[in-house]
Design an enzyme around this catalytic site. Sequence first.
Site, short mmCIF file in Angstrom:
data_model
loop_
_atom_site.label_atom_id
_atom_site.label_comp_id
_atom_site.label_asym_id
_atom_site.label_seq_id
_atom_site.Cartn_x
_atom_site.Cartn_y
_atom_site.Cartn_z
CB SER A 190 -0.85 -0.02 1.28
OG SER A 190 -1.44 1.23 1.49
CE1 TYR A 218 -3.90 -2.62 5.82
CE2 TYR A 218 -3.48 -0.31 5.36
CZ TYR A 218 -3.73 -1.59 4.92
OH TYR A 218 -3.80 -1.85 3.57
CE LYS A 269 -1.45 -4.28 3.47
NZ LYS A 269 -1.76 -5.63 2.98
P1 NAD Z 1 -11.02 -6.93 1.51
O1 NAD Z 1 -11.22 -6.91 2.97
O2 NAD Z 1 -12.18 -6.67 0.63
O3 NAD Z 1 -10.34 -8.32 1.06
C1 NAD Z 1 -9.52 -9.07 1.92
C2 NAD Z 1 -10.02 -10.50 1.90
O4 NAD Z 1 -9.19 -11.30 2.71
C3 NAD Z 1 -11.45 -10.64 2.41
O5 NAD Z 1 -12.20 -11.39 1.48
C4 NAD Z 1 -11.30 -11.38 3.73
O6 NAD Z 1 -12.41 -12.20 4.01
C5 NAD Z 1 -10.02 -12.17 3.48
N1 NAD Z 1 -9.25 -12.52 4.68
C6 NAD Z 1 -8.83 -11.70 5.69
N2 NAD Z 1 -8.13 -12.39 6.59
C7 NAD Z 1 -8.09 -13.69 6.16
C8 NAD Z 1 -7.52 -14.88 6.66
N3 NAD Z 1 -6.85 -14.92 7.81
N4 NAD Z 1 -7.70 -16.03 5.96
C9 NAD Z 1 -8.39 -16.03 4.80
N5 NAD Z 1 -8.97 -14.94 4.27
C10 NAD Z 1 -8.81 -13.78 4.94
O7 NAD Z 1 -9.84 -5.89 1.17
P2 NAD Z 1 -9.34 -5.30 -0.23
O8 NAD Z 1 -9.71 -3.87 -0.29
O9 NAD Z 1 -9.72 -6.22 -1.33
O10 NAD Z 1 -7.78 -5.36 0.03
C11 NAD Z 1 -7.00 -6.47 -0.36
C12 NAD Z 1 -5.57 -6.25 0.08
O11 NAD Z 1 -5.08 -5.03 -0.46
C13 NAD Z 1 -5.40 -6.15 1.59
O12 NAD Z 1 -4.20 -6.79 1.94
C14 NAD Z 1 -5.29 -4.65 1.82
O13 NAD Z 1 -4.55 -4.35 2.96
C15 NAD Z 1 -4.57 -4.20 0.56
N6 NAD Z 1 -4.83 -2.79 0.23
C16 NAD Z 1 -6.11 -2.35 0.10
C17 NAD Z 1 -6.35 -1.00 -0.18
C18 NAD Z 1 -7.75 -0.46 -0.30
O14 NAD Z 1 -7.93 0.75 -0.19
N7 NAD Z 1 -8.76 -1.29 -0.53
C19 NAD Z 1 -5.27 -0.11 -0.34
C20 NAD Z 1 -3.98 -0.61 -0.22
C21 NAD Z 1 -3.76 -1.96 0.07
N1 UFG Z 2 -12.31 11.73 3.31
C1 UFG Z 2 -13.29 12.67 3.60
N2 UFG Z 2 -14.45 12.22 4.14
C2 UFG Z 2 -14.70 10.90 4.40
C3 UFG Z 2 -13.70 9.96 4.07
C4 UFG Z 2 -12.51 10.40 3.54
O1 UFG Z 2 -13.10 13.86 3.39
O2 UFG Z 2 -15.78 10.58 4.90
C5 UFG Z 2 -11.06 12.19 2.71
C6 UFG Z 2 -9.85 11.88 3.56
O3 UFG Z 2 -9.62 12.89 4.50
C7 UFG Z 2 -8.76 11.78 2.48
C8 UFG Z 2 -9.50 11.27 1.25
O4 UFG Z 2 -10.87 11.52 1.50
O5 UFG Z 2 -8.28 13.06 2.21
C9 UFG Z 2 -9.30 9.79 1.01
O6 UFG Z 2 -9.56 9.10 2.22
P1 UFG Z 2 -9.68 7.49 2.27
O7 UFG Z 2 -9.97 7.13 3.68
O8 UFG Z 2 -10.61 7.02 1.22
O9 UFG Z 2 -8.23 7.02 1.82
P2 UFG Z 2 -6.78 7.29 2.45
O10 UFG Z 2 -5.98 7.96 1.40
O11 UFG Z 2 -6.87 7.95 3.76
O12 UFG Z 2 -6.27 5.82 2.73
C10 UFG Z 2 -6.46 4.75 1.80
C11 UFG Z 2 -6.66 3.45 2.54
C12 UFG Z 2 -5.40 3.05 3.24
C13 UFG Z 2 -4.29 2.99 2.25
C14 UFG Z 2 -4.13 4.31 1.55
C15 UFG Z 2 -3.11 4.17 0.47
O13 UFG Z 2 -7.69 3.57 3.49
O14 UFG Z 2 -5.55 1.77 3.77
O15 UFG Z 2 -5.37 4.68 0.94
O16 UFG Z 2 -2.78 5.40 -0.04
F1 UFG Z 2 -3.15 2.70 2.89
#
Ligand code: NAD
Ligand code: UFG
Length: 338
Positions: free
Chosen positions: A124, A148, A152
């Site tokens: 991330s 969190y 990572k």
């Molecule tokens: P998500 O929660 O939708 O998907 C994660 C999946 O992993 C879920 O289906 C959950 O049931 C499964 N899971 C969790 N723990 C488990 C375990 N112990 N065994 C088996 N399954 C398990 O999340 P996502 O948004 O699809 O994110 C996927 C990955 O990408 C994560 O590692 C997250 O940290 C990373 N990531 C997400 C974002 C974002 O904004 N969505 C940003 C950066 C990184």
């Molecule tokens: N924001 C608002 N109102 C809300 C929610 C968010 O104004 O109700 C703003 C936040 O302040 C930020 C922007 O929208 O400026 C994006 O916020 P998000 O929470 O959607 O995303 P972040 O950039 O804070 O973080 C996300 C994921 C993290 C990941 C990161 C990677 O939540 O897990 O992107 O860049 F690590």
Amino acid sequence: MKILVTGGAGYIGSHTCVEAIKADHEVVVLDNFSNSSGIALDRIAEITGVRPVVVEADLLDTPVVEKLFKEHSFDAVIHFAGFKAVGESVSEPWKYFHNNLVSTLVLLDVMRANNVFNLVFSSSATVYGDPEVVPITESAPLSALNPYGRTKLWIEDMLRDIAAADSRWHFILLRYFNPAGAHESGLIGEDPNGIPNNLMPYITQVAIGKLKELTVFGDDYPTRDGTCIRDYIHVSDLAEGHISALDVIESVKGCIPINLGTGEGYTVLELVHAFERAIGKPLPHKIGPRRPGDSAATFADPSLALELLGWKAKRGIDEICNDAWNWQSKNPNGYQTR
Ligand code: NAD
Ligand code: UFG
């Protein structure tokens, strides 16, 4: 390739399964559905015509994971499984350390025991902490702002150490910026539990009438309209990035981090206005105080992804908003209804 997708029922995992199947890979999903629904797998089958093999199991359950690797001869693993809620990680850090770190160790041990050495890891942009310079390149300093983010960073460090010690491993660390949007079919998308923490699902739930109004967290940042800048990347572009990573993983030496972002930053208000264009009406919103821990501007330099993977994002902010709305309006209660 035959690939194991941990967390393949989740938001990014389900979109990646679709692209992997489209690219003729054979997909096995391991998921415990702790943050997802089995219906996502039905929808993957509906989109692609192929139902991935699904194993409902916890990645922490070593015997089950060992059995899975005995039953299938995997060429590579894409590792999505883990918890991702920043706020929850602050209040319950042990839960994040346990689930994210221990499950990754289990996976690495079983992979090594079965001679599977190709891993694409979901990292991330959070590993850049509060970036001093944007756009962010992969060589920017790394830090964690919360538990969190620390999981990572620690997993990245672990993989770097393992790759340095054993040259059989090939690791690609994909550092996602802000995934948003949904598959163009509207069949799969983001389905958060409870009130969303992230901006796009909050916006779509305001638009559908489940939430009253969006609070914009701060308009006194040093940006063009005072609200924070982020790099929103369409989840299908992100998914395609994983397939490009699989294409080159055998040629990767050791452990390589790669940004997956568009290189374009949008402010919160610009995203709100783009979404208003998608729905054709105003989105109720007000300005509130800053959210602690937010950085003013975060966006990627995605040139390494183009150089090493031949990948770049194809979809823009309007497509992200249209597809997010298509998903939300067709599935007002996520996977609970259509
Ligand atoms: P998500 O929660 O939708 O998907 C994660 C999946 O992993 C879920 O289906 C959950 O049931 C499964 N899971 C969790 N723990 C488990 C375990 N112990 N065994 C088996 N399954 C398990 O999340 P996502 O948004 O699809 O994110 C996927 C990955 O990408 C994560 O590692 C997250 O940290 C990373 N990531 C997400 C974002 C974002 O904004 N969505 C940003 C950066 C990184
Ligand atoms: N924001 C608002 N109102 C809300 C929610 C968010 O104004 O109700 C703003 C936040 O302040 C930020 C922007 O929208 O400026 C994006 O916020 P998000 O929470 O959607 O995303 P972040 O950039 O804070 O973080 C996300 C994921 C993290 C990941 C990161 C990677 O939540 O897990 O992107 O860049 F690590």
